[in-house]
Design an enzyme around this catalytic site. Sequence first.
Site, PDB file in Angstrom:
ATOM      1  N   CYS A 132       0.814  -1.215   0.000  1.00 27.47           N
ATOM      2  CA  CYS A 132       0.000   0.000   0.000  1.00 27.47           C
ATOM      3  C   CYS A 132       0.849   1.266   0.000  1.00 27.47           C
ATOM      4  O   CYS A 132       0.486   2.256  -0.644  1.00 27.47           O
ATOM      5  CB  CYS A 132      -0.967  -0.005   1.182  1.00 27.47           C
ATOM      6  SG  CYS A 132      -0.212  -0.252   2.799  1.00 27.47           S
ATOM      7  N   HIS A 141      -2.464   6.969   3.382  1.00 25.02           N
ATOM      8  CA  HIS A 141      -1.035   7.157   3.587  1.00 25.02           C
ATOM      9  C   HIS A 141      -0.572   8.429   2.884  1.00 25.02           C
ATOM     10  O   HIS A 141      -1.103   8.803   1.834  1.00 25.02           O
ATOM     11  CB  HIS A 141      -0.233   5.996   2.994  1.00 25.02           C
ATOM     12  CG  HIS A 141      -0.375   4.699   3.730  1.00 25.02           C
ATOM     13  ND1 HIS A 141      -0.943   4.576   4.970  1.00 25.02           N
ATOM     14  CD2 HIS A 141       0.029   3.435   3.372  1.00 25.02           C
ATOM     15  CE1 HIS A 141      -0.900   3.299   5.350  1.00 25.02           C
ATOM     16  NE2 HIS A 141      -0.327   2.597   4.397  1.00 25.02           N
TER      17      HIS A 141
END
Length: 356
Positions: free
Chosen positions: A137, A262
């Site tokens: 990710c 993120h």
Amino acid sequence: MAVAAGRTGRPTLAVVGATGAVGTVMLQILSHRADIWGEIRLIASPRSAGRKLAVRGEEVEVLALAEEVFDGVDVALFDVPDEVAERWAPIAAAKGAVVVDNSGAFRMDPEVPLVVPEVNPHALRVRPRGIVANPSCTTLCMIVALGALHAEYGLRELVASSYQAVSGAGRAGVDTLRRQISLVAGTELGTSPGDVRRAVGDATGPFPEPVALNVVPWAGEARADGWSSAEMKVRDETRKVLGRPTLPVAVTCVRVPVVTAHSLTLHARFESEVTVAKAREILATAPGVVLFDDPGTGEFPTPADVVGTDPTWVGRVRRALDDPTALDFFVCGDNLRKGSALNTVQIAELVADARA
């Protein structure tokens, strides 16, 4: 490896790990994108068998993971722990499915392509094991923007710092943050050494330190010379996706008190001189990227704005003060969507399109 059409004339898709956090997002994405699939088969551990989940507006019963559930499956999306993928992905491939795996089990296997459709779709053509890997990710939240700049300028060095949401550690990470927030809310904690740690006690969940009112400069497991596994993943995966096996990459991974999305700061050095105007043009027109960059009016991406969206968002684009070949910029992306589920679905769609 050819993909055979299912009974409906459209390929049959299996989602393995359908009840997990990323699996849930996969079902949402499949319900909102173009419906190219015939049957969608939902698979999970035996304890989840019999549950019904919604996909494409229908309730579908979850099947227990077993060899026979892959009969007639053309493409299988896997979002399961590494050890489960290591065992079951080859079984699904042997049954004739093209496996798209979101675990870390096969990412660095030289016989398994590591694919980001906006960056290296050509890598999908050769898959001798019948398996395609999805990057982690953190890599996915930056690589689309970075890949667009690399295609123009040629990347020669990367320094990155990540600010990773707790959902990257799964539901346990989210539960831990919410529990810690309830402990510190309405207090004066965070003003004395160790006071947050004492209040939280041993309830740090999957993190080595409290994450509420804090940042934790660590993600993953220990590797040689003080590096973490998360940092090495970003290094290795960036090299493989960009086709630059010796690219110098230095990464520091930091966990922050954000639920989902993120962020990363990137210092990227290129083979030739760069300009901010050209870089902004590249980013503004790159598929899967949104340029949101006007700090003077408070416009730059943050996790609170990006969560739940598909693109990589880019802001704070600057040329390095001391190097005319380098850019500094900030990227932000939903780690459960493009960072996991969406990229997996996009790969599956490319596989399906190749057979059409």
